[in-house]
Write an enzyme that holds these catalytic residues in place. Structure first.
Site, PDB file in Angstrom:
ATOM      1  N   PRO A 254       0.895  -1.208   0.136  1.00 21.22           N
ATOM      2  CA  PRO A 254      -0.107   0.049  -0.113  1.00 21.22           C
ATOM      3  C   PRO A 254       0.915   1.212  -0.149  1.00 21.22           C
ATOM      4  O   PRO A 254       1.423   1.613   1.049  1.00 21.22           O
ATOM      5  CB  PRO A 254      -0.755  -0.202   1.232  1.00 21.22           C
ATOM      6  CG  PRO A 254      -0.090  -0.967   2.186  1.00 21.22           C
ATOM      7  CD  PRO A 254       0.723  -1.828   1.454  1.00 21.22           C
ATOM      8  N   ASP A 430       5.860   2.083   1.862  1.00 23.80           N
ATOM      9  CA  ASP A 430       4.965   1.202   2.246  1.00 23.80           C
ATOM     10  C   ASP A 430       4.152   1.223   3.451  1.00 23.80           C
ATOM     11  O   ASP A 430       4.906   1.185   4.666  1.00 23.80           O
ATOM     12  CB  ASP A 430       5.670  -0.158   2.364  1.00 23.80           C
ATOM     13  CG  ASP A 430       4.748  -1.314   2.425  1.00 23.80           C
ATOM     14  OD1 ASP A 430       3.767  -1.353   2.905  1.00 23.80           O
ATOM     15  OD2 ASP A 430       5.359  -2.639   2.058  1.00 23.80           O
ATOM     16  N   HIS A 431       2.933   1.487   3.717  1.00 24.49           N
ATOM     17  CA  HIS A 431       2.116   1.881   4.657  1.00 24.49           C
ATOM     18  C   HIS A 431       2.092   0.629   5.919  1.00 24.49           C
ATOM     19  O   HIS A 431       1.712   0.872   6.861  1.00 24.49           O
ATOM     20  CB  HIS A 431       0.950   2.501   4.518  1.00 24.49           C
ATOM     21  CG  HIS A 431       0.511   3.290   5.404  1.00 24.49           C
ATOM     22  ND1 HIS A 431       0.696   3.691   6.662  1.00 24.49           N
ATOM     23  CD2 HIS A 431      -0.206   4.712   5.263  1.00 24.49           C
ATOM     24  CE1 HIS A 431       0.507   4.929   7.281  1.00 24.49           C
ATOM     25  NE2 HIS A 431      -0.200   5.259   6.362  1.00 24.49           N
ATOM     26  N   ARG A 432       2.357  -0.707   5.411  1.00 29.07           N
ATOM     27  CA  ARG A 432       2.456  -1.735   6.413  1.00 29.07           C
ATOM     28  C   ARG A 432       3.753  -1.504   7.254  1.00 29.07           C
ATOM     29  O   ARG A 432       3.675  -2.145   8.124  1.00 29.07           O
ATOM     30  CB  ARG A 432       2.499  -3.033   5.540  1.00 29.07           C
ATOM     31  CG  ARG A 432       1.508  -3.211   4.592  1.00 29.07           C
ATOM     32  CD  ARG A 432       1.746  -4.691   3.747  1.00 29.07           C
ATOM     33  NE  ARG A 432       2.843  -4.671   2.971  1.00 29.07           N
ATOM     34  CZ  ARG A 432       3.371  -5.300   2.072  1.00 29.07           C
ATOM     35  NH1 ARG A 432       2.995  -6.720   2.256  1.00 29.07           N
ATOM     36  NH2 ARG A 432       4.472  -5.218   1.497  1.00 29.07           N
TER      37      ARG A 432
END
Length: 460
Positions: A254, A430-432
């Site tokens: 994401p 990467d928002h994870r």
């Protein structure tokens, strides 16, 4: 005795490669480790060293041919007591995988060598090669009947290939590189074969047309007279790998992108001083050099930006080292080689590494090892005059920083409006792995260093 060398597994899990060029010819004496060919994998062009010392007895494939791992590519005549037929590769391969200088060849099937993928026009290539060899022999050694047989062979093969342009793989590759449509050409070779000279002549013709017609606008719904309406380029090699990797990254991680515009006038003034410094004599210093150093420092303060998502083990892996990837546009497509342990390098060492990396990438000499293991990347879109963008993450990495162009524009400075040098930074992450706060602090750290390089000493 004859030794057959098969296309090795280059250690990257690749199943095939294209023969770009041969550095040797039949009859050449070669030494161990001498470069004999260039092959293009899905990631880069790799120099292939010789696994034997001997004489080249046969080149099994022509440039432009895609070969599967484990298939024969070259035969050597080496000193030894055993005799072996030159065209019996199966007898030359052990039942187990044999280590080579650049990896391991594919394990042969029980019935012999690995099955080989059929190549369109292969028979034509063989026939044309035979014709070329016959033409190259002295006149006294080629009888008229033999020449007639060769010509008939070529004509018969041509009749069996349907609508496919009549040419050999090297000529087709040359046409692709030059943007020439083979279907529009009439071959002047034996049996109507399209030769290198035919392709080169077509290029000259198009250039003449171009000087007279290309400057004029296209007529509505029509291409310029004499020019192909479409040019089709096979999707393979570096571009095929890049496309697959970017699609995978875009739909797996994401992405979030943040932007920061910075007054980099102090950084540009620092670069001007360093360029005349004896310590940096002979080195190319650019804003990328300073940004690379600033990123390494910012990673130390924000380690989540230098991590990866391990789906198989359900773990987040955070690295204490920085393998800094630098996106490089090359004639073969986008590559992202990386500088190993960039965080431990001085500014001088970074400048030297960046220069070497760029030169190697543009020359197409980047090795697979230099393209793997990256932890975070920079893409310098400013060199194309672009201010900002939303870069896609290099697969397996948590962040990528895009540098925009440095522009002189009005900016608030010490309570007044002044003409300053300004750059926009774009950070995708990467928002994870990276929260908004962590990404923002990382980007702010880089911006702080670029706005005031002296602040660097407060961060280390």
């Amino acid at each position: 005795m004859i030794k057959v060398f098969t296309l090795p597994d280059l250690g990257e899990g690749l199943t095939e490669s294209e023969i770009v060029s041969w550095k040797v010819a039949v009859g050449d004496a070669v030494k161990l480790n001498q470069v004999i060919a260039e092959v293009e994998t899905a990631k880069a062009v790799v120099e292939l060293p010789s696994p034997y010392e001997g004489v080249i007895s046969r080149l099994h494939e022509e440039p432009g041919t895609v070969v599967e791992v484990g298939n024969p590519i070259v035969s050597f005549e080496v000193a030894g007591s055993e005799d072996s037929a030159p065209d019996a590769p199966a007898e030359e391969q052990n039942s187990k995988r044999v280590p080579t200088l650049v990896g391991y060849g594919a394990e042969p099937e029980k019935g012999g060598r690995p099955a080989r993928r059929a190549r369109p026009g292969a028979a034509l290539a063989v026939a044309s090669t035979t014709a070329a060899q016959a033409a190259a022999e002295p006149a006294a050694s080629v009888s008229l009947p033999a020449a007639a047989v060769v010509q008939n062979l070529v004509q018969n093969v041509v009749q069996n290939v349907g609508e496919r342009p009549r040419s050999t793989p090297p000529v087709r590759k040359l046409a692709r590189d030059l943007g020439v449509d083979l279907s529009a050409l009439n071959g002047t070779g034996v049996g109507g074969l399209i030769t290198r000279e035919d392709v080169q002549a077509a290029v000259v013709s198009s250039e003449v047309l171009g000087s007279a017609q290309l400057a004029a606008p296209f007529a509505a719904g029509q291409a310029a007279a004499g020019l192909p309406r479409e040019v089709r380029t096979p999707i393979k090699g570096v571009r095929k790998y890049t496309a697959a990797a970017m699609v995978s990254s875009a739909f797996t991680a994401p992405h979030v992108t943040e932007f920061l515009t910075v007054d980099v006038t102090p950084t540009m003034e620092l670069l001007a001083k360093l360029k005349v410094s004896r310590a940096f004599a002979g080195l190319k210093l650019t804003p990328l050099t300073i940004v690379a150093k600033a990123l390494c420092v910012a990673v130390g303060r924000n380690p989540s930006l230098n991590s990866r998502w391990d789906e198989a083990n359900q773990e987040i892996v955070t690295m204490s080292y920085v393998n800094l990837g630098i996106a490089a546009a090359t004639p073969r497509g986008l590559m992202v080689p990386n500088i190993k342990d960039a965080e431990s390098r001085s500014l001088t060492e970074l400048a030297q590494a960046l220069a070497e990396l760029t030169e190697t990438a543009r020359a197409g000499k980047t090795s697979p090892a230099e393209l793997s293991g990256g932890t975070i990347s920079i893409t310098n879109i400013g060199v194309f005059g672009i201010d900002a963008g939303t870069p896609i993450l290099n697969p397996g990495e948590a962040a990528i920083l895009a540098m925009g162009a440095v522009r002189r524009q009005p900016w608030e400075y010490q309570g007044e409006v002044a003409l300053r040098q300004v750059m926009t930074l774009s950070l995708s992450f990467d928002h994870r792995l990276v929260d908004g706060e962590q990404g923002s602090k990382f980007l702010a750290d880089i911006g702080t260093i670029l706005a005031d390089p002296g602040m660097l000493i407060t961060m280390i």
